[in-house]
Each structure stands twice: as structure tokens, then as C-alpha cells.
Write a protein that holds these residues in place. Structure first.
Motif: not given
Length: 414
Positions: A183-188
Motif C-alpha cells: 500500500n503506497i500513499l503519497t502526500i504531494e
């Protein structure tokens, strides 16, 4: 092909066909591999410039009386307020050109004394993310990065100035790690390229949804890997460290000049050295240099002073097998000339220079005892780190770029 687009652009200006003019300007920018379009009002005319391979190039001018209509057209496309001309505005637009290419535009307006200036950042949705080797990472740097990416937890930091390709490198890493099991999460800020399989979230500062609060939320989303756009303050740094200590792999960016300086920068934020030692896996510093045109490049005359500088830098290279010994003996470099193929610039495309700092016990000890940047860098070099300058010289010896380009972005060693 490009001459046709240039003529179409000039014809639409003469006909005052604003919608066509804006669309052709965007399509032409894509054809020239441009990253940004600048529309700049001067006193007597408005000029359009494209940033191609990191350098601005003037494309066309148009009369100032067309400018309000051009601004309004772009504002309508990107959902900005047409009647607000005193304040800067930011927006985005999805555009599909006549030849069917979809792109995402980030639009920024700025009031100037001559009218509103517009900059459009282009994200070509049809462009695939290059793999790490295609970006220019090779040898020991690539081995160290691939090894760090296999770590179950820790922090991987990418550092460099704006526009040095940090986000593309991080996306390339995430693409490699993107499997159905994780599970990959990004905050951009903002989400630059949307990738299938990643859960990408965009921060909104106006409602207090920033990197730190995004990271805290991400930790409650059962992630394996988290990418946070930038470590800007102590709170974000603390949350990234907490994530790494609780078994997550964290990717992020910083703004520093070299890999080693990132350590000092985080310590200056108020983070204890022992926390860095237990969480930092790897730090990448990167720059982009223009690739010399293969059609027109020719051997360059290199001054004795420059050769001495190159020899001095390469004498500190301790990475085994990083460059063919014959190339190092020959010391042949190239210069950009210019031809029709490269638009008479001498360069076409860009490649990355990478300085990869891999943490080990010796370096942890130095950081823990408060050693200077110079001592830490010396130890890292002895352990096989390749500096930006050395990486650039290797690319120049391989005929990919010129020494002028290398020293435009990398500091000279003394």
C-alpha cells in the motif's frame, strides 16, 4: 513539423484567433519537449518563451492589445477569476490537443506593471516514467539506491533545487515498488503525475491540510510506503521519523546543495542526531544537465587549468568500476556546436547527475559525535560515494554532456 506549428502560431496571432493561438502554443511547447510556457507582457509587446531542457527560449511575440483576451482564455480554461487582475492566482487545466495528446497544466498568474504574466507548467499525461537507469543513475549509486529501496523501513531523501527532477526520481522509485502486495500513499503539493496503484493525496494549505497533517493521516491508512512531497519543518520531519521507526519506508525531498548537507539541515530543524542515525537509509542529491547533440558535437580543447580541476576531482573517486580506465586515461571532452536537429543550440534532452549517500555504521558514528560536513563527506567518499562533480565528469567523458554543463550545476572541488 515544428516550422508548421510556428507558422500556425504566427497565423493565429495575425488573425487574432485567441482560442487557436492558446491551443497551438501549448501543442507546440509539447513538440519541443518544453516544461513551462511563459507569457510575459512587456511595454510594447507580449513575448512567449518556452523552457526547453532547463533553458528559456523565445518563440514568438504578439501585440499588447491581444493580451487581455489571451489571459481571459487561459483563466477560463483553468477556472480562475477573470475579473481579478490585482492578485496572483493559481489553477490547473486538463487540455487535449488536436493530435489527441492529453496533458495537465498548472497555471500561475502574476500581476506586473505591464499586465498579468502567466506561467503554465506542462505535465504530459502520455509520457511514461523513465526507470532509474534511463534517468542517469548508474554504477555504485544505482546499486546503493536499489539496496535501500529493499529496506522494510527507513527514510530515503532526495535533495536538489527546484526543477532538478526530484519528483521524477521519486516517482521512478515508487513505480518500481508499486506491486499489488504493498500500500503506497503519497502526500504531494501538487500531485504532478497520477499513477495507477498509488493513493495520491494533495495538500490544501488554505484548510490546514499540510504535509505534517497529511503524514499523520497516512499513518492511519495502513501503509507500507509513504511519499511526502517535502520535509519543510520540524513537525513533518518528526512525523517522517516516527513513520520510519514504526516500520514504514518513507520517501521525501529537501532543498540543500549536497547529500551530506541534508543531515545538517535536518539537525538544524531540531531533530536529534540519534534519531537520524536510526532512520536515514539513503540521501540522493541530484541535478539535471543538458545532453550534447550527437549529430553536431565535436571534440573540445580543454584548458590545462580545467584538466587539473578534473584530475583533482577524479583522484578522490573510490568507487570501483565506475568508469572505464581507458576513458579516464584519454581525458577527451566534447563541446556543443548546434545544428538543425537540436535547433542550433548544441544540446537535446537532459540527463541526471546523482550523488548517493548510503548510511553505514562509520557514518552513523560520525553524525552521532557531531562531526563536520567535511569529515562526513570524506568518509562517505572513501566508502564509494560519487559526488555530483564526479558523476558529471564521468558523463562528460562518456560523451553525453559537456564540462560547461557539468560546472553550471555542480560545485568545483577544492
Amino acid at each position: 513539423m515544428n516550422e508548421d506549428k510556428q507558422k500556425q502560431l504566427e497565423d493565429s496571432i495575425l488573425a487574432a484567433n485567441i482560442p487557436q493561438m492558446v491551443l497551438v502554443a501549448i501543442s507546440y511547447a509539447l513538440d519541443l519537449r518544453s516544461s513551462d510556457i511563459h507569457i510575459e507582457p512587456e511595454q510594447h509587446y507580449v513575448r512567449i518563451r518556452y523552457r526547453i531542457d532547463g533553458v528559456l527560449r523565445k518563440v514568438v511575440e504578439y501585440p499588447t492589445n491581444l493580451h487581455p483576451a489571451v489571459v481571459s482564455r487561459i483563466k477560463i480554461m483553468s477556472n480562475l477569476k477573470i475579473d481579478e487582475q490585482r492578485l496572483p492566482q493559481d489553477g490547473r487545466a486538463d487540455v487535449t490537443t488536436k493530435d489527441g495528446r492529453a496533458m495537465d497544466l498548472r497555471v500561475s498568474t502574476l500581476p506586473t506593471v505591464n499586465g498579468e504574466k502567466i506561467v503554465m507548467r506542462i505535465q504530459d499525461k502520455s509520457r511514461k516514467i523513465p526507470d532509474l537507469a534511463e534517468l542517469g543513475i548508474s554504477g555504485a549509486s544505482l546499486k546503493n539506491l536499489e539496496a535501500a529501496m529493499k529496506s522494510p523501513n527507513g527514510i530515503i531523501i532526495n535533495t536538489g533545487p527546484t526543477g532538478s527532477g526530484k519528483t521524477t526520481t521519486l516517482y521512478s522509485c515508487l513505480t518500481k515498488l508499486n506491486t499489488v502486495e504493498v500500500n503506497i500513499l503519497t502526500i504531494e503539493d501538487p500531485v504532478e503525475i497520477q499513477l495507477d496503484g498509488l493513493n495520491q493525496s494533495q495538500v490544501h494549505h488554505d484548510i490546514d491540510y499540510d504535509f505534517a497533517s497529511g503524514m499523520r493521516t497516512a499513518l492511519r491508512q495502513d501503509p507500507n510506503i509513504i511519499m511526502v512531497g517535502e520535509i519543510r519543518d520540524k513537525e513533518t520531519a518528526n512525523t517522517a521519523i516516527e513513520a520510519a521507526l514504526t516500520g514504514h519506508l518513507v520517501f521525501s525531498t529537501l532543498h540543500t546543495n549536497s547529500a551530506v548537507e541534508s543531515i545538517t539541515r535536518i539537525i538544524n530543524m531540531g531533530i536529534e542526531p540519534y534519531l537520524l542515525n536510526s532512520t536515514i537509509e539513503l540521501i540522493i542529491a541530484q541535478r539535471l544537465v543538458r545532453k550534447v547533440c550527437e549529430k553536431c558535437k565535436k571534440l573540445a580543447e580543454t584548458s590545462p587549468e580545467l584538466l587539473e580541476l578534473v584530475k583533482n576531482a577524479m583522484s578522490r573517486l573510490h568507487a570501483e568500476g565506475e568508469i572505464d580506465a581507458a576513458l579516464l586515461q584519454g581525458m577527451k571532452f566534447y563541446q556543443a556546436v548546434g545544428c538543425a536537429e537540436c535547433g542550433n543550440v548544441g544540446y537535446i534532452g537532459r540527463v541526471g547527475l546523482y550523488e548517493v549517500f548510503r548510511m553505514n555504521n562509520e557514518l552513523r558514528k560520525l553524525i552521532g559525535t557531531g562531526a563536520s560536513i567535511m569529515d562526513i563527506e570524506e568518509a562517505a567518499l572513501k566508502n564509494g560515494m560519487v559526488t555530483l562533480e564526479q558523476a558529471g565528469i564521468i558523463k562528460a567523458l562518456q560523451g553525453m554532456t559537456t564540462l560547461d554543463e557539468v560546472y553550471r550545476v555542480a560545485r568545483k572541488s577544492v
